[in-house]
Design a protein around this motif. Structure first.
Motif, PDB file in Angstrom:
ATOM      1  N   ALA A  34      -0.898 -43.348 -21.132  1.00 25.04           N
ATOM      2  CA  ALA A  34       0.254 -42.466 -21.355  1.00 25.04           C
ATOM      3  C   ALA A  34       0.916 -42.143 -20.015  1.00 25.04           C
ATOM      4  O   ALA A  34       0.845 -41.008 -19.540  1.00 25.04           O
ATOM      5  N   LEU A  36       4.009 -41.662 -19.030  1.00 22.78           N
ATOM      6  CA  LEU A  36       5.019 -40.600 -19.035  1.00 22.78           C
ATOM      7  C   LEU A  36       4.362 -39.225 -19.065  1.00 22.78           C
ATOM      8  O   LEU A  36       4.685 -38.356 -18.249  1.00 22.78           O
ATOM      9  N   LEU A  84      10.554 -31.821 -27.096  1.00 27.23           N
ATOM     10  CA  LEU A  84      10.383 -33.267 -27.297  1.00 27.23           C
ATOM     11  C   LEU A  84       8.996 -33.612 -27.842  1.00 27.23           C
ATOM     12  O   LEU A  84       8.863 -34.539 -28.638  1.00 27.23           O
ATOM     13  N   SER A  85       7.988 -32.881 -27.428  1.00 29.14           N
ATOM     14  CA  SER A  85       6.642 -33.176 -27.922  1.00 29.14           C
ATOM     15  C   SER A  85       6.510 -32.863 -29.413  1.00 29.14           C
ATOM     16  O   SER A  85       5.664 -33.444 -30.094  1.00 29.14           O
ATOM     17  N   MET A  88       9.601 -35.654 -30.979  1.00 30.75           N
ATOM     18  CA  MET A  88       9.336 -37.070 -30.702  1.00 30.75           C
ATOM     19  C   MET A  88       7.910 -37.249 -30.196  1.00 30.75           C
ATOM     20  O   MET A  88       7.685 -37.636 -29.045  1.00 30.75           O
ATOM     21  N   GLU A  90       5.778 -39.454 -30.531  1.00 30.98           N
ATOM     22  CA  GLU A  90       5.408 -40.801 -30.084  1.00 30.98           C
ATOM     23  C   GLU A  90       5.632 -40.978 -28.585  1.00 30.98           C
ATOM     24  O   GLU A  90       5.027 -41.843 -27.960  1.00 30.98           O
ATOM     25  N   TRP A  91       6.507 -40.166 -27.989  1.00 29.16           N
ATOM     26  CA  TRP A  91       6.738 -40.237 -26.547  1.00 29.16           C
ATOM     27  C   TRP A  91       5.556 -39.667 -25.774  1.00 29.16           C
ATOM     28  O   TRP A  91       5.384 -39.946 -24.594  1.00 29.16           O
ATOM     29  N   PHE A  92       4.785 -38.826 -26.430  1.00 26.82           N
ATOM     30  CA  PHE A  92       3.692 -38.128 -25.761  1.00 26.82           C
ATOM     31  C   PHE A  92       2.386 -38.432 -26.484  1.00 26.82           C
ATOM     32  O   PHE A  92       1.857 -37.605 -27.235  1.00 26.82           O
ATOM     33  N   SER A  99       3.400 -29.781 -22.939  1.00 28.96           N
ATOM     34  CA  SER A  99       3.502 -30.213 -24.335  1.00 28.96           C
ATOM     35  C   SER A  99       3.322 -29.030 -25.278  1.00 28.96           C
ATOM     36  O   SER A  99       2.479 -28.155 -25.035  1.00 28.96           O
TER      37      SER A  99
END
Length: 137
Positions: A34, A36, A84-85, A88, A90-92, A99
Motif C-alpha cells: 500500500a 499511497l 477518501l478512505s 474510495m 480501494e485507494w487505501f 484514515s
C-alpha cells in the motif's frame, strides 16, 4: 508556555512519535502492499514533527506562521484522507494515520488540529518592539 499549550505540545509530540513509528514499520516491512497509504503515514509524521516544533517555538519570529501552516495542512489532510478512505476505500488498502478521520488513533488526529488552531488564535505572539531611531544633534 503553560497549561493547555503544554498539553497540546505533548499531544503533538506523542502523535509525532506514533506516526513516525507506524510509518517506519509500514514502509520497511510492506511498502509494496500500500505505497499511497504508507507514504501518507510518513507525510503525517513529518507534519506532526513540524507542528510540535512550531508550537514550541511559536513565540519566535516565523515559527507562529509555520505552526499555522502545519496545523491547517494537518486539518485538511485529516478531512481529505478521512473522506477518501470512506468514499474510495480501494485507494487505501491499509489504514493511514488519517484514515477514517484518525479512527485508529481514537480520532485524536481530527480533534488535535482544531485545538491547535484555537490555541494559535488565542495565543498570538506579542508584536516585536518597534525600534525607534534616535536622531542626535
Amino acid at each position: 508556555m503553560t497549561g493547555i499549550g503544554r498539553v497540546l505540545v505533548i499531544l503533538y509530540a506523542i502523535m509525532a512519535l506514533g506516526a513516525s513509528g507506524r510509518s517506519f514499520v509500514q514502509i520497511a516491512e510492506k511498502f509494496n502492499e500500500a505505497p499511497l497509504a504508507y507514504t501518507l503515514s510518513a507525510a503525517s509524521a513529518v507534519v506532526y514533527i513540524l507542528a510540535t516544533l512550531a508550537l514550541i517555538f511559536a513565540g519566535r519570529p516565523g515559527w507562529y506562521a509555520v505552526a499555522w501552516v502545519a496545523i491547517v495542512f494537518e486539518l485538511v489532510g485529516v478531512l481529505v484522507i478521512g473522506t477518501l478512505s470512506i468514499t474510495m476505500p480501494e485507494w487505501f488498502a491499509h489504514d493511514t494515520v488519517w484514515s477514517y478521520f484518525g479512527r485508529g488513533y481514537v480520532w485524536i488526529p481530527l480533534v488535535l488540529p482544531v485545538l491547535g488552531l484555537w490555541w494559535l488564535t488565542t495565543h498570538k505572539p506579542a508584536p516585536a518592539a518597534v525600534e525607534t531611531e534616535q536622531v542626535t544633534a
